[in-house]
Design an enzyme around this catalytic site. Structure first.
Site, PDB file in Angstrom:
ATOM      1  N   GLU A 118       0.831  -1.205   0.000  1.00 48.20           N
ATOM      2  CA  GLU A 118       0.000   0.000   0.000  1.00 48.20           C
ATOM      3  C   GLU A 118       0.864   1.252   0.000  1.00 48.20           C
ATOM      4  O   GLU A 118       0.562   2.236  -0.690  1.00 48.20           O
ATOM      5  CB  GLU A 118      -0.922  -0.022   1.226  1.00 48.20           C
ATOM      6  CG  GLU A 118      -2.147   0.861   1.100  1.00 48.20           C
ATOM      7  CD  GLU A 118      -3.150   0.548   2.179  1.00 48.20           C
ATOM      8  OE1 GLU A 118      -4.214  -0.029   1.847  1.00 48.20           O
ATOM      9  OE2 GLU A 118      -2.889   0.852   3.354  1.00 48.20           O
ATOM     10  N   SER A 166      -7.283   1.699  -2.885  1.00 46.40           N
ATOM     11  CA  SER A 166      -6.046   0.946  -3.081  1.00 46.40           C
ATOM     12  C   SER A 166      -6.399  -0.411  -3.683  1.00 46.40           C
ATOM     13  O   SER A 166      -7.419  -1.016  -3.339  1.00 46.40           O
ATOM     14  CB  SER A 166      -5.335   0.749  -1.739  1.00 46.40           C
ATOM     15  OG  SER A 166      -4.331  -0.227  -1.852  1.00 46.40           O
ATOM     16  N   GLU A 186     -13.203 -11.886  -7.075  1.00 47.83           N
ATOM     17  CA  GLU A 186     -12.103 -10.978  -7.411  1.00 47.83           C
ATOM     18  C   GLU A 186     -10.799 -11.367  -6.719  1.00 47.83           C
ATOM     19  O   GLU A 186      -9.721 -10.936  -7.126  1.00 47.83           O
ATOM     20  CB  GLU A 186     -12.463  -9.539  -7.028  1.00 47.83           C
ATOM     21  CG  GLU A 186     -13.644  -8.954  -7.777  1.00 47.83           C
ATOM     22  CD  GLU A 186     -14.971  -9.199  -7.074  1.00 47.83           C
ATOM     23  OE1 GLU A 186     -15.921  -8.466  -7.378  1.00 47.83           O
ATOM     24  OE2 GLU A 186     -15.059 -10.122  -6.232  1.00 47.83           O
ATOM     25  N   CYS A 243     -11.249  -2.486  13.838  1.00 40.89           N
ATOM     26  CA  CYS A 243     -11.467  -3.927  13.963  1.00 40.89           C
ATOM     27  C   CYS A 243     -11.695  -4.367  15.406  1.00 40.89           C
ATOM     28  O   CYS A 243     -12.357  -5.392  15.642  1.00 40.89           O
ATOM     29  CB  CYS A 243     -10.274  -4.677  13.390  1.00 40.89           C
ATOM     30  SG  CYS A 243      -9.942  -4.311  11.650  1.00 40.89           S
TER      31      CYS A 243
END
Length: 584
Positions: free
Chosen positions: A283, A323, A370, A507
């Protein structure tokens, strides 16, 4: 600034002084008096609907709901009179009369707020029980199961979906005795634009909403001698699993977690934290390329599958800003079924990858086409939540608090402090800045970026890095994400890099994390306690920048090539596309 006016009152004979605007519920708690609640969730669902929290107020014509009733000067309150106790018992009996009570086999029987309240109020019989109430199962969603026969119409789930997440796919339908919680036109949850965040599940006080249990799939894989089963927990799991097993909130149980997973029978015990370091390196490389070569900005993180689904459904114009990096869960599975499989000489089709996640949306993410690799495999086969893992530990008879501390297997089990803080809001941004700053400067710069930390729903900062100032923003919870992105679209705010987490707080507050009763959720800062445990681990870790991870460096050198290169992109990146709302 004007001082806040103080109000004096008496509660159960005690003198109480609190700021004006305080509710009776809060005032009572300030002097050590707990008033039971059921529908109440502080700042989320304050509607006074269930009437469990009623109290006597001198001069009032009837009992009042303490969760919404503000204090006043000279007020006299009684919270534990015979009249109050009788009213609460009768109200609870009426609520239970329309609730299917299969408590022995209910997934929530050990942590059901309704059952706990029945014990507290000494309900030893329900005079109006509907013994013929059938199950009302709706299981079209990939991440949860609904059973409206256990719904008590507290509206905590709908308030969370509307107010906290602004997804608003569930609401009260019909009126009177026919009232029930459902999607518009009673469509199945799998047909509407639910983002699978699971925040409704942790808000629910009963078994009306439960996470889809995939533990039987894990047990089956562990019992299959033809399968090589590997497992890895997410960063946040190590500071929340202990809650499920009776430990204080915020206890870091990483060592016991590794031992428990090994004793459950997994062939390899790895760590998603390792993949989080790969996520940051990829990233960060992508961000620098966009920054220096005129790419689409602001770049927006793609680690949260709930946020990604929200973006594809509601903000498709921002898909170019996302991203292309896979989430740490998907990077982990991708590395296992390519690098690790080749290194160990195992057919990737014989490997079962199990992830332990704080997030219910990960159950949806593992099935996304994907993510499929060139070898035909999906990276992760089964994703279970923190709560599901705790149930496996209990079922296996492991005395968790007696387990010795173990370690993860080194092949994919070494990580940095930057990976640890992924679980808290702002953690991904800070981890990325640690690596990006070094890449720009060529030398070590600051490690701590305090401005992107904290519990605020939206945070922003600017950092003077070599060559330019980088403007960043962090949002957690989809309502905050929408506010931030609306400002960006209107040209009212300009950023280079944005971190978005679908769940408020990140999270550590995901839909698969330990459920806590409203009494705890409303008056204990769960996000703060859990996130502090992650930052404490970061400080204790010798390596605190993702690119310093020796395992990561070795895998790039032996297998992936350079960060952002062709092979790394083929294995660790993906793509996203607009989704159609209200699919049929």
């Amino acid at each position: 600034m004007n001082a806040v006016k103080q109000v004096n009152l008496k509660i159960n004979g005690l003198d109480v002084c609190v700021p004006e605007g305080t509710t009776i519920l809060e005032a009572a708690r300030s002097v050590g008096i707990r008033i039971p609640t059921l529908c109440f969730l502080k700042n989320i669902n304050e509607i006074g609907a269930c009437r469990i929290c009623v109290v006597e107020v001198e001069g009032a014509r009837s009992l009042v709901a303490s969760c919404v009733y503000p204090v006043s000067e000279g007020m006299v309150v009684r919270t534990n009179t015979e009249k109050v106790r009788h009213s609460r018992q009768l109200t609870l009996e009426l609520i239970m009369s329309n609730h299917r009570m299969d408590c022995l086999t209910c997934a929530r029987n050990s942590h059901c707020e309704l059952l706990a309240l029945a014990n507290e109020l000494r309900i030893d019989a329900v005079r109006y029980a509907n013994d013929q109430l059938p199950p009302q199962i709706e299981d079209s969603a990939l991440h949860l199961v609904r059973d409206n026969s256990k719904c008590i119409l507290c509206r905590r789930c709908t308030a969370t979906c509307h107010k906290v997440q602004q997804v608003a796919v569930i609401s009260p339908n019909e009126r009177g005795f026919k009232t029930h919680i459902a999607c518009a036109y009673d469509r199945d949850l799998g047909e509407v634009d639910c983002v699978s965040c699971g925040q409704c599940v942790v808000a629910c006080p009963t078994g009306a909403l439960t996470v889809r249990d995939d533990t039987e799939k894990v047990w089956a894989a562990l019992d299959d001698p033809a399968k090589h089963v590997v497992v890895a927990p997410a960063p946040a799991v190590r500071v929340t699993l202990g809650e499920c097993l009776g430990m204080p909130i915020g206890t870091n149980v990483e060592g016991k977690l590794a031992t428990a997973l090994r004793r459950l029978g997994f062939d390899r015990v790895f760590d998603v934290d390792t993949a989080a370091d790969f996520t940051i390196v990829e990233e960060g490389t992508e961000f620098l390329d966009r920054l220096q070569n005129g790419g689409v900005l602001p770049m927006i993180t793609s680690c949260s599958p709930g946020w990604i689904r929200y973006c594809e459904l509601h903000q498709p114009d921002l898909i170019p800003n996302l991203s292309s990096c896979k989430s740490p869960q998907q990077m982990f599975g991708s590395l296992v079924k390519t690098y690790y499989a080749e290194k160990e000489g195992i057919d990737p089709r014989d490997i079962v990858v199990v992830s332990v996640m704080p997030c219910t949306a990960k159950k949806y993410e593992v099935q996304r086409e994907e993510m499929r690799l060139a070898n035909g495999c999906l990276p992760v086969d089964i994703s279970i939540t923190t709560r599901e893992l705790s149930s496996m530990i209990k079922r296996a008879g492991l005395l968790f608090d007696h387990l010795p501390d173990g370690e993860f297997d080194e092949a994919l089990g070494v990580s940095t402090g930057a990976a640890a803080i992924f679980g808290a809001t702002g953690g991904v941004m800070e981890a990325a800045l640690r690596t990006v700053a070094v890449k720009l400067a060529g030398v070590g710069m600051q490690v701590d970026f305090h401005e992107v930390r904290g519990l605020e729903g939206i945070k922003e900062a600017g950092y003077c890095l070599p060559g330019r100032t980088v403007r960043v923003a962090v949002a957690s919870g989809l309502s905050n994400a929408k506010k931030l992105l609306d400002r960006v679209k209107k040209g009212e705010a300009h950023y280079d890099f944005i971190e978005i987490m679908g769940c408020p707080g990140g999270c550590i507050n995901g839909g698969g994390q330990p459920t806590q009763p409203a009494d705890v959720r409303s008056f204990t800062d769960l996000v703060k306690l859990r996130s502090e445990a992650l930052y404490s681990q970061d400080v204790r870790t010798q390596l605190r920048r993702s690119h310093e991870n020796p395992v990561l460096q070795q895998i790039y050198q032996e297998y992936l090539g350079k960060p952002g290169g062709h092979r790394a992109h083929e294995i660790l990146h993906t793509h996203y596309a607009p989704m159609r709302k209200y699919r049929t």
